[in-house]
Structure formats: structure tokens, C-alpha cells
Design a protein around this motif. Structure first.
Motif, PDB file in Angstrom:
ATOM      1  N   ALA A 116       0.839  -1.202   0.000  1.00  0.00           N
ATOM      2  CA  ALA A 116       0.000   0.000   0.000  1.00  0.00           C
ATOM      3  C   ALA A 116       0.871   1.249   0.000  1.00  0.00           C
ATOM      4  N   CYS A 117       0.623   2.137  -0.966  1.00  0.00           N
ATOM      5  CA  CYS A 117       1.401   3.371  -1.080  1.00  0.00           C
ATOM      6  C   CYS A 117       0.816   4.518  -0.259  1.00  0.00           C
ATOM      7  N   ASN A 118      -0.397   4.349   0.282  1.00  0.00           N
ATOM      8  CA  ASN A 118      -1.017   5.391   1.093  1.00  0.00           C
ATOM      9  C   ASN A 118      -2.037   4.749   2.036  1.00  0.00           C
ATOM     10  N   GLU A 119      -2.600   5.566   2.899  1.00  0.00           N
ATOM     11  CA  GLU A 119      -3.518   5.062   3.921  1.00  0.00           C
ATOM     12  C   GLU A 119      -4.785   4.485   3.289  1.00  0.00           C
ATOM     13  N   TYR A 165      -6.333   9.640 -14.782  1.00  0.00           N
ATOM     14  CA  TYR A 165      -7.201  10.074 -13.683  1.00  0.00           C
ATOM     15  C   TYR A 165      -6.954   9.225 -12.434  1.00  0.00           C
ATOM     16  N   TYR A 166      -6.923   7.897 -12.601  1.00  0.00           N
ATOM     17  CA  TYR A 166      -6.734   7.024 -11.438  1.00  0.00           C
ATOM     18  C   TYR A 166      -5.312   7.107 -10.898  1.00  0.00           C
ATOM     19  N   ALA A 167      -4.334   7.311 -11.788  1.00  0.00           N
ATOM     20  CA  ALA A 167      -2.963   7.490 -11.317  1.00  0.00           C
ATOM     21  C   ALA A 167      -2.835   8.766 -10.487  1.00  0.00           C
ATOM     22  N   ARG A 195       8.783   3.362   0.952  1.00  0.00           N
ATOM     23  CA  ARG A 195       7.736   3.908   0.095  1.00  0.00           C
ATOM     24  C   ARG A 195       6.321   3.592   0.581  1.00  0.00           C
ATOM     25  N   TYR A 196       6.147   2.592   1.438  1.00  0.00           N
ATOM     26  CA  TYR A 196       4.828   2.042   1.667  1.00  0.00           C
ATOM     27  C   TYR A 196       4.264   2.350   3.054  1.00  0.00           C
ATOM     28  N   CYS A 214      -0.295  -1.212  -4.968  1.00  0.00           N
ATOM     29  CA  CYS A 214      -1.758  -1.139  -5.115  1.00  0.00           C
ATOM     30  C   CYS A 214      -2.207   0.008  -6.004  1.00  0.00           C
ATOM     31  N   ASN A 215      -1.283   0.638  -6.713  1.00  0.00           N
ATOM     32  CA  ASN A 215      -1.659   1.715  -7.610  1.00  0.00           C
ATOM     33  C   ASN A 215      -2.414   1.179  -8.823  1.00  0.00           C
ATOM     34  N   TYR A 216      -3.196   2.050  -9.448  1.00  0.00           N
ATOM     35  CA  TYR A 216      -3.926   1.661 -10.659  1.00  0.00           C
ATOM     36  C   TYR A 216      -2.940   1.238 -11.745  1.00  0.00           C
ATOM     37  N   LEU A 217      -1.902   2.020 -11.974  1.00  0.00           N
ATOM     38  CA  LEU A 217      -0.791   1.640 -12.855  1.00  0.00           C
ATOM     39  C   LEU A 217       0.314   1.122 -11.951  1.00  0.00           C
ATOM     40  N   LEU A 218       0.256  -0.137 -11.644  1.00  0.00           N
ATOM     41  CA  LEU A 218       1.070  -0.682 -10.557  1.00  0.00           C
ATOM     42  C   LEU A 218       2.491  -1.009 -11.001  1.00  0.00           C
TER      43      LEU A 218
END
Length: 440
Positions: free
Chosen positions: A138-141, A431-433, A178-179, A295-299
Motif C-alpha cells: 500500500a502506497c497510502n492510507e 485520472y486514477y494514477a 515507500r509504503y 496497489c496503484n492503478y498503474l502498478l
């Protein structure tokens, strides 16, 4: 398919990847010359085709596989090598759009592809560097909260081998700041995909199956039997399985199947492999030698090879075209995760195309009573393609319920057709990125 892949296909060569540089089997199979007969003709020698052919041969069928270039030429021999369970859309999304019955049926099969891979490796003693464990980072909360929900969702379908790792705990697995946290699937894993598909191809041949390379399908004549023509010959078969995925009809002289082009879009992803790292440096990056995808859209996704190269991939090129420099695209991603690798040499860079559907779910079905297809795994092909092979074996022996659970899912064409699918998909991805970057 990218222009680079087209040129490789024209030369009859694999992509210049680390997988090819380290593959176990360099034998070249003959092209089809003349007329042969079979119970089943399979088009494509990737995971789907070879998995289906092996299941069918185990059932006693006479199987012929036609491959346009080489075994594992497409995504099956180029992918990230990660054994990730389930599908590109999880069961909650499936239930919301297609109902509880479909979600239950697909959920009961969501972890089966993983088991099939492990069964094949054990049964046929396939040397493919199989290792255990994969991580979702996970890159963010917001993404970390989603991982907690993900763990609870999979538990509903009987999968209890997930471990949620918080901000401090995940560092025992990933040497990056990063996570926010990670979800460890102890049942997942990673491997050398080209050696896996080649090992299964040898198993197929040991059971009497025949594989012809450099034999693209140039024409498909429906009937009983069906006739599959190539530039050098033809196969007369009671059943046909189409398993070309993103590469179907894309190379020189290949026959396209229009019915399978309307509701899918080829996309490419890029990978690099570093020089071999010393053991201490490699263990600092991935102490337990598991694979990772964020877990990013463009992972981004990465893992260590058997010789401690870091294999790192990421992003999507809609339409399947390669960037001018793969290293220029992927190295900044690698350094965002591991800035301490700024001095590391990149030894290999390659791309591979996968087939994406609008709903991100695989497309299974029939063109008629004796022609079947499976494609469109949308980034989850390592496990799902192996499941597809088993289900094709089932439907051909008259057990259609599980195959039809997938075949009953409706698939819509991309808005604007393939002409506008690429720019519209790229806009949506941007948009999702952006949302991922902002953590919303």
C-alpha cells in the motif's frame, strides 16, 4: 502487439528478455508440413494453450498445438512471473455487477490456478525457480484500508493465508520506505514463466501431444471436423481451442478472429532486469525473497531472480506499443522504490502484451459447437490461464458448468471501438494514477 514484437515474430524469435537468456530448453520444434488429424487442435502455445493441451492429453485426447512463433513467445514467456490469486476484479465487484451466484462460482475457483501450477511443477518435475509468497504493498492510507477489506473478502471464500503487515512490520519483507503497509499472501509466489510453460510443453509431448512452431493459423474453416490451415499445412480436428490472447492474428500472415477482437484491447507492460546483486544487497531489498506488487492503478511489480537480479516492471501502454526506451520508463520507477540502486546496471529490458477487457474479467466462450476460446485475463494471466486450461478440458469432456460460469459473463465493446479505446483508456488511467498520487 508492439512493432518490436511484430519484427521478432517475423524473424521467428523470442523477445530479448532475461527469461530467454536463462531458459532451460532451446530446442526448436518443426513447422507444420502437410496434413495431420487430431481430436483437438489448440491455437497458441502459451499458458492457456499448453495448459489446455496438457489437461486434454492427460484425458487421452490426441492433441496438436500450433504456435505462430515459439513456445511462450507472448505474455506467457515475458510476464512478471508472479503467482497472484484471484482475478483483476475481485469477488465483491463481480457480485455487485453479475450477482451472488456468479460471484460464488468464480470465488470457488479464484485460488485454483495457483494450485494447478504447483501440481504441474511437482508432477512433471519442472525447473522454474518456484518460490513462495507474494505481497500487495500500500502506497497510502487509503490503499492500506483497502488491503484490510481485501483480507476480509478473501476470508469469505475460504482463503485464510493472508497476513496484514503494518508500517513497521512490512519492512521485514520489503527494504523500502515507500509504503504504508502490505498484505502478505503466503500461498502466492513467483517463478520463471518461460521455463514453466516450456516444462509443461515437454510434459505434453511425453504424453503424445504434438507442438508445431512457426505455424501461424492462416485460416479457420468451421465444420465437423474443423480445419485449421497454416502456411505449410492443415490440421483436421474434432475440436478447436483458440488461445492466442493478445497475439492472436497480430503477426505476419496470421488469421484474425473478428468475433474475439471487438471486446478486448492489447496492452503492453515493460520490465527490466538488473545486473546480479551481491547477496547482502539483494537481501536488503527483499529479505524473504518474496515478490511484490503495489496497489496503484498503474502498478509496479518486482522480485529477485535466482541469480539475484532485481526484475522490475510497471505501467501500461494501451494499444500494445513499446516506448522508445524501456529503461528510461522503468528505471525511475525502480529508483522511487529503491533509490540506493542508482548505480546498478540494467542488463535486460523487454515488453510483453496482455489482453485487457472492458470489465477486466476473462472472456471464455464458444464460437460454435466445437470451437472454444479463453482470453483477456487483464493482467492476471499466470494463474487464470492455468485455470482456463483445466476448464477447457472439462467442457470438452462434457462438464460445462464451471466453464459456463465465465462464459455467461457479458462483455461489452470498448466505447468508440478499438480506434478510441486507447486514448480513452489512457485518459482514465491518468485520472486514477492522479488519485493514487494524491492518496484519494
Amino acid at each position: 502487439m508492439s512493432s518490436n514484437s511484430n519484427s521478432q515474430a517475423a524473424r521467428g524469435e523470442h523477445a530479448a528478455s532475461w527469461y530467454v537468456a536463462s531458459m532451460n530448453d532451446r530446442r526448436e520444434r518443426a513447422r507444420l508440413d502437410g496434413t495431420v488429424s487430431a481430436d483437438v487442435c489448440v491455437i497458441g502455445a502459451g499458458f492457456t494453450g499448453i495448459s489446455a493441451a496438457l489437461h486434454l492429453a492427460e484425458q487421452g485426447h490426441r492433441v496438436v498445438v500450433l504456435e505462430a512463433v515459439r513456445i511462450g513467445f507472448g505474455a506467457s514467456g515475458r510476464n512478471g512471473g508472479q503467482i497472484v490469486n484471484s482475478y483483476s476484479r475481485d469477488m465483491d465487484v463481480i457480485e455487485a455487477h453479475y450477482g451472488a451466484e456468479t460471484a460464488r462460482a468464480l470465488g470457488n475457483m479464484a485460488f485454483e490456478g495457483n494450485r494447478i501450477i504447483r501440481e504441474r511443477v511437482a508432477q512433471y518435475a519442472i525447473d522454474c525457480d518456484l518460490k513462495d509468497g507474494n505481497l500487495f504493498a500500500a502506497c497510502n492510507e487509503r490503499q492500506f484500508r483497502a488491503l484490510r477489506e481485501h483480507q476480509q473478502l478473501w476470508a469469505r471464500y475460504g482463503h485464510d493465508r493472508l497476513e496484514l503487515l503494518g508500517p513497521d512490520e512490512y519492512r521485514r519483507e520489503i527494504g523500502s520506505n515507500r509504503y504504508r503497509g502490505a498484505l502478505l499472501d503466503h500461498s502466492g509466489g513467483h517463478l520463471h514463466p518461460l521455463n514453466l510453460v516450456q516444462g509443461q510443453a515437454r510434459a505434453l509431448e511425453s504424453l503424445g501431444g504434438r507442438i508445431f512452431e512457426h505455424s501461424p493459423m492462416s485460416e479457420l474453416l468451421h465444420g465437423q471436423p474443423a480445419v485449421v490451415r497454416t502456411p505449410g499445412g492443415e490440421v483436421h480436428a474434432e475440436r478447436v481451442v483458440i488461445a492466442g490472447n493478445a497475439y492472436l492474428g497480430q503477426g505476419p500472415g496470421q488469421h484474425s478472429v473478428p468475433e474475439l477482437l471487438q471486446r478486448s484491447m492489447p496492452c503492453s507492460t515493460q520490465m527490466i532486469a538488473t545486473e546480479p546483486l551481491d547477496e547482502a544487497r539483494a537481501r536488503a531489498l527483499l529479505p524473504t525473497d518474496r515478490c511484490v506488487e503495489d496497489c496503484n492503478y498503474l502498478l509496479d511489480y518486482y522480485r529477485l531472480s535466482r541469480e539475484r537480479r532485481l526484475i522490475y516492471g510497471g505501467g501500461v501502454s494501451y494499444g500494445g506499443h513499446d516506448p522508445a526506451s524501456i529503461e528510461a520508463v522503468i528505471r525511475p520507477k525502480l529508483l522511487e522504490t529503491f533509490p540506493e540502486l542508482s548505480d546498478v546496471r540494467i542488463d535486460h529490458a523487454w515488453s510483453g502484451a496482455f489482453l485487457m477487457t472492458l470489465n477486466r474479467l476473462p472472456q471464455f466462450g464458444r464460437l460454435n459447437d466445437n470451437v472454444y476460446y479463453a482470453q483477456g485475463y487483464s493482467g492476471h494471466g499466470v494463474t487464470c490461464a492455468h485455470l482456463a486450461g483445466r476448464l477447457i478440458g472439462e467442457v470438452i469432456r462434457g462438464e460445462s458448468q464451471r466453464f459456463d460460469a465465465f462464459a455467461g459473463i457479458p462483455h461489452l465493446p470498448f466505447p468508440g471501438g478499438r480506434r478510441f479505446a486507447v486514448p480513452l483508456s489512457a485518459l482514465g488511467a491518468w485520472y486514477y494514477a492522479l488519485r493514487d498520487r494524491l492518496g484519494i
